[in-house]
Design a protein around this motif. Sequence first.
Motif, PDB file in Angstrom:
ATOM      1  N   PHE A  85      56.951  11.190 -23.786  1.00 18.59           N
ATOM      2  CA  PHE A  85      55.576  11.642 -23.975  1.00 18.59           C
ATOM      3  C   PHE A  85      54.633  10.826 -23.099  1.00 18.59           C
ATOM      4  O   PHE A  85      54.725   9.605 -23.020  1.00 18.59           O
TER       5      PHE A  85
ATOM      6  N   GLN B  69      59.961  12.715 -17.171  1.00 10.59           N
ATOM      7  CA  GLN B  69      61.396  12.483 -17.266  1.00 10.59           C
ATOM      8  C   GLN B  69      61.912  11.808 -16.005  1.00 10.59           C
ATOM      9  O   GLN B  69      61.794  12.361 -14.905  1.00 10.59           O
TER      10      GLN B  69
ATOM     11  N   GLN C  22      48.450  13.886 -24.560  1.00  9.76           N
ATOM     12  CA  GLN C  22      48.203  15.167 -25.216  1.00  9.76           C
ATOM     13  C   GLN C  22      46.708  15.346 -25.406  1.00  9.76           C
ATOM     14  O   GLN C  22      45.993  14.376 -25.676  1.00  9.76           O
TER      15      GLN C  22
ATOM     16  N   TYR D 178      54.946  15.592 -20.592  1.00  8.23           N
ATOM     17  CA  TYR D 178      56.084  14.698 -20.713  1.00  8.23           C
ATOM     18  C   TYR D 178      56.551  14.298 -19.318  1.00  8.23           C
ATOM     19  O   TYR D 178      56.392  15.043 -18.345  1.00  8.23           O
TER      20      TYR D 178
ATOM     21  N   ALA E   3      60.187  22.684 -32.303  1.00  2.00           N
ATOM     22  CA  ALA E   3      60.931  22.349 -31.088  1.00  2.00           C
ATOM     23  C   ALA E   3      60.033  22.519 -29.868  1.00  2.00           C
ATOM     24  O   ALA E   3      59.117  23.333 -29.866  1.00  2.00           O
ATOM     25  N   LEU E   4      60.287  21.738 -28.852  1.00  2.00           N
ATOM     26  CA  LEU E   4      59.548  21.840 -27.605  1.00  2.00           C
ATOM     27  C   LEU E   4      60.259  22.802 -26.668  1.00  2.00           C
ATOM     28  O   LEU E   4      61.484  22.762 -26.545  1.00  2.00           O
ATOM     29  N   ILE E   5      59.490  23.645 -26.027  1.00  2.00           N
ATOM     30  CA  ILE E   5      60.033  24.579 -25.044  1.00  2.00           C
ATOM     31  C   ILE E   5      59.536  24.141 -23.677  1.00  2.00           C
ATOM     32  O   ILE E   5      58.325  24.132 -23.418  1.00  2.00           O
ATOM     33  N   PHE E   6      60.461  23.778 -22.815  1.00  2.00           N
ATOM     34  CA  PHE E   6      60.115  23.224 -21.514  1.00  2.00           C
ATOM     35  C   PHE E   6      60.100  24.296 -20.436  1.00  2.00           C
ATOM     36  O   PHE E   6      60.970  25.163 -20.406  1.00  2.00           O
TER      37      PHE E   6
ATOM     38  N   GLN F 214      67.466  10.024 -17.986  1.00  2.00           N
ATOM     39  CA  GLN F 214      66.790   9.689 -19.230  1.00  2.00           C
ATOM     40  C   GLN F 214      66.244  10.949 -19.880  1.00  2.00           C
ATOM     41  O   GLN F 214      66.050  11.963 -19.222  1.00  2.00           O
ATOM     42  N   GLY F 215      65.969  10.855 -21.184  1.00  2.00           N
ATOM     43  CA  GLY F 215      65.313  11.951 -21.854  1.00  2.00           C
ATOM     44  C   GLY F 215      63.818  11.951 -21.551  1.00  2.00           C
ATOM     45  O   GLY F 215      63.267  10.937 -21.109  1.00  2.00           O
ATOM     46  N   PRO F 216      63.156  13.076 -21.762  1.00  2.00           N
ATOM     47  CA  PRO F 216      61.702  13.125 -21.524  1.00  2.00           C
ATOM     48  C   PRO F 216      60.954  12.130 -22.405  1.00  2.00           C
ATOM     49  O   PRO F 216      61.382  11.812 -23.518  1.00  2.00           O
TER      50      PRO F 216
ATOM     51  N   TYR G  36      56.438  17.492 -17.023  1.00  2.00           N
ATOM     52  CA  TYR G  36      56.435  18.785 -17.709  1.00  2.00           C
ATOM     53  C   TYR G  36      55.125  18.982 -18.464  1.00  2.00           C
ATOM     54  O   TYR G  36      54.677  18.088 -19.199  1.00  2.00           O
TER      55      TYR G  36
ATOM     56  N   VAL H  41      50.845  21.980 -32.185  1.00  2.00           N
ATOM     57  CA  VAL H  41      51.452  20.672 -32.443  1.00  2.00           C
ATOM     58  C   VAL H  41      52.438  20.777 -33.584  1.00  2.00           C
ATOM     59  O   VAL H  41      53.522  20.231 -33.565  1.00  2.00           O
TER      60      VAL H  41
END
Lengths: 112, 115
Positions: free
Chosen positions: A46, A38, A49, A36, A99-102, A42-44, A87, A93
């Motif tokens: 995509f 960022q 993948q 991702y 949820a995504l863990i950054f 702004q938000g991250p 990130y 998937v």
Amino acid sequence: LAKTTQPISMDSYEGQEVNITCSHNNIATNDYITWYQQFPSQGPRFIIQGYKTKVTNEVASLFIPADRKSSTLSLPRVSLSDTAVYYCLVGDVGGPGTALIFGKGTTLSVSS
Amino acid sequence: SAVISQKPSRDICQRGTSLTIQCQVDSQVTMMFWYRQQPGQSLTLIATANQGSEATYESGFVIDKFPISRPNLTFSTLTVSNMSPEDSSIYLCSVGKQGLNTEAFFGQGTRLTVV
């Protein structure tokens, strides 16, 4: 979820190719590797993948060796607008409930 | 894809007060996620909000401090209660993959400053 390690920061100049490597030694069989981007305020977003070998889209390429313990995000001919935090995320998937863990991410600074 | 709108985009609040952040999605989604991003830091998951049930909070976050509502499949709110300067952060909502998309989508975030 597999822990990831990536450089805290990188510097580059416009027009250069930038490669950001992410280590994920404990990647599981079902895990995918996702990157991702960022920008400030702004938000991250995509980028790309992959599961194995090489994936390419209009923005970047993702190289994954056979053992999948690392991956490299390649940004061709960066411009000033590529200055952002990148990130690397590793995980199943899953479905829409995942949820995504950054991790900490890599701050890329592109100069002219 | 999914388009997420967050309100407000930013706010400056007095300590001890509360702020409710709204998140609107342009399509129906099962799960919505709330994150906090402290200055210069990465994103930390606060909670997962499922429509029709109580939100699930991550370690270090409690419902009394961050109550979440999820009244329908396109909307959620996060309230930051009894604010202190340590709550100054960017708060983001997110939805997971939709259909054939493999990506998650994020709102623009709400930049909160507590004075």
